[in-house]
Enzyme design. Structure first.
Site, PDB file in Angstrom:
ATOM      1  N   SER A 128       0.823  -1.204   0.000  1.00 18.88           N
ATOM      2  CA  SER A 128       0.000   0.000   0.000  1.00 18.88           C
ATOM      3  C   SER A 128       0.857   1.254   0.000  1.00 18.88           C
ATOM      4  CB  SER A 128      -0.901   0.013   1.246  1.00 18.88           C
ATOM      5  OG  SER A 128      -1.536   1.263   1.417  1.00 18.88           O
ATOM      6  N   TYR A 153      -2.481  -0.047   9.937  1.00 17.78           N
ATOM      7  CA  TYR A 153      -2.631  -0.636   8.603  1.00 17.78           C
ATOM      8  C   TYR A 153      -1.334  -0.487   7.815  1.00 17.78           C
ATOM      9  CZ  TYR A 153      -4.006  -1.045   3.704  1.00 17.78           C
ATOM     10  OH  TYR A 153      -4.065  -1.392   2.373  1.00 17.78           O
TER      11      TYR A 153
END
Length: 335
Positions: A128, A153
């Site tokens: 990501s 995350y």
């Protein structure tokens, strides 16, 4: 070839599976079908894949449970893996950290263990752009330091990259990590801003615009993302001992995969308004914890190595998403 796709009922996994099937590959899809967002949409994606012939097989399993995963894959053969399943969402990670420990850390380890023991030809996995965290140098380059994550995350995705590097080094498994930027398009996720804004406009409700609207994102259309993923699947990194980007000597590479344009959030909202045919009441709110103000992908590495060239501007992509949203929800009469 036969490809194992994790998160096959998810936004990107569904679209990758559809592309693989269209070109004649077979797909074994797995997904836990958790309720992070409306499971009805996940079932609708799976139903769509089922219409594409008998090349798609699906098993509901939580890949973070290694016992259940091993049982589900027992007797199944596959050549390559596209590991897209994960617990997504920056903001959700602040409220539900243990979900990320399980899915993104234990789950990723389980999948690279599958790759190791099955001796697969290549595994492509989702990282990501969130790993860039506090980096304030734009555009984000794969060579940049990524040791200041602003959310759990992001930290789990960086950990996935580190685990992958270790496995590629120890076991010579060809691995490719893709740092996705903001992906959007038909069949997208209901927790993403584009869906939330579109729904609010059609419902006649205000939209919540965080960062006082002063945010920029590298919005990347789903078809461009899929093209990049497929190019990676088809081109495993060579294990020739030569130095790779970042100084690695393992068959592991990491790419940014984005649109290579940083777009103003307000421009994206304006395009949604035009496509919906209604203005939005914008409720300007401060930045949320874990968010970054700007993202911008330097895609020179994947361009150089694989010829990746994103083709879809937000002026083209946003209306396509809104049209799909209308069709999916039966809103054509509001045009």
């Amino acid at each position: 070839m036969r490809v194992l796709v994790t998160g096959a009922a998810g936004f990107i996994g569904f679209n990758v599976s559809r592309h693989l099937l269209a070109r004649g590959d077979t797909v074994l899809g797995i997904d836990s079908l958790n309720d992070y967002y409306d499971v009805t949409l996940k079932h609708a994606r799976l139903a769509e894949l089922a219409t594409l012939g008998d090349g798609f097989a699906f098993k509901q399993v939580d890949f973070s449970d290694h016992v259940a995963l091993d049982a589900a894959l027992d007797g199944e053969a596959f050549d390559r893996i596209v590991h897209l399943g994960a617990q997504a969402g920056v903001r959700y990670s602040i409220e539900n950290p243990r979900a990320y420990l399980q899915a993104n850390l234990a789950g990723h380890l389980n999948m690279i263990e599958v790759a190791r023991h099955r001796q697969v030809e290549h595994m492509v996995y989702a990282s990501s752009s969130s790993v860039y965290g506090g980096n304030d140098t734009l555009p984000f380059r794969v060579e940049d330091r990524v040791d200041q994550p602003l959310s759990l995350y992001a930290a789990t995705k960086k950990a996935d990259e580190l685990m992958s590097e270790t496995y590629a080094h120890l076991y010579r498994i060809p691995l490719t990590g893709l740092r996705f930027f903001t992906v959007y398009g038909p069949w997208g996720r209901p927790d993403m801003a584009m869906w939330l804004f579109t729904k609010a406009i059609f419902d006649g409700r205000p939209i919540n615009v965080f960062g006082e609207g002063n945010m920029r994102r590298d919005f990347t259309y789903i078809d461009d993302i899929v093209a990049g993923i497929i190019a990676c699947v088809d081109n495993p990194p060579a294990d020739d001992g030569a130095l790779k980007a970042g100084g690695s000597i393992s068959p592991h590479r990491i790419y940014n995969i984005g649109n290579s344009r940083s777009e103003d959030l307000g421009e994206m909202i304006s395009l949604i308004e035009q496509a919906c045919g209604h203005p939005a009441e914008r409720r300007l709110l401060p930045m949320q914890p874990g968010d970054v103000r700007d993202t911008f992908a330097d895609i020179s590495a994947i361009q150089r190595d694989l010829g990746y060239e994103p083709r879809t501007t937000i002026a083209e992509g946003v209306p396509r998403f809104v049209q799909w949203y209308r069709d999916y929800h039966g809103l054509e009469h509001q045009a």
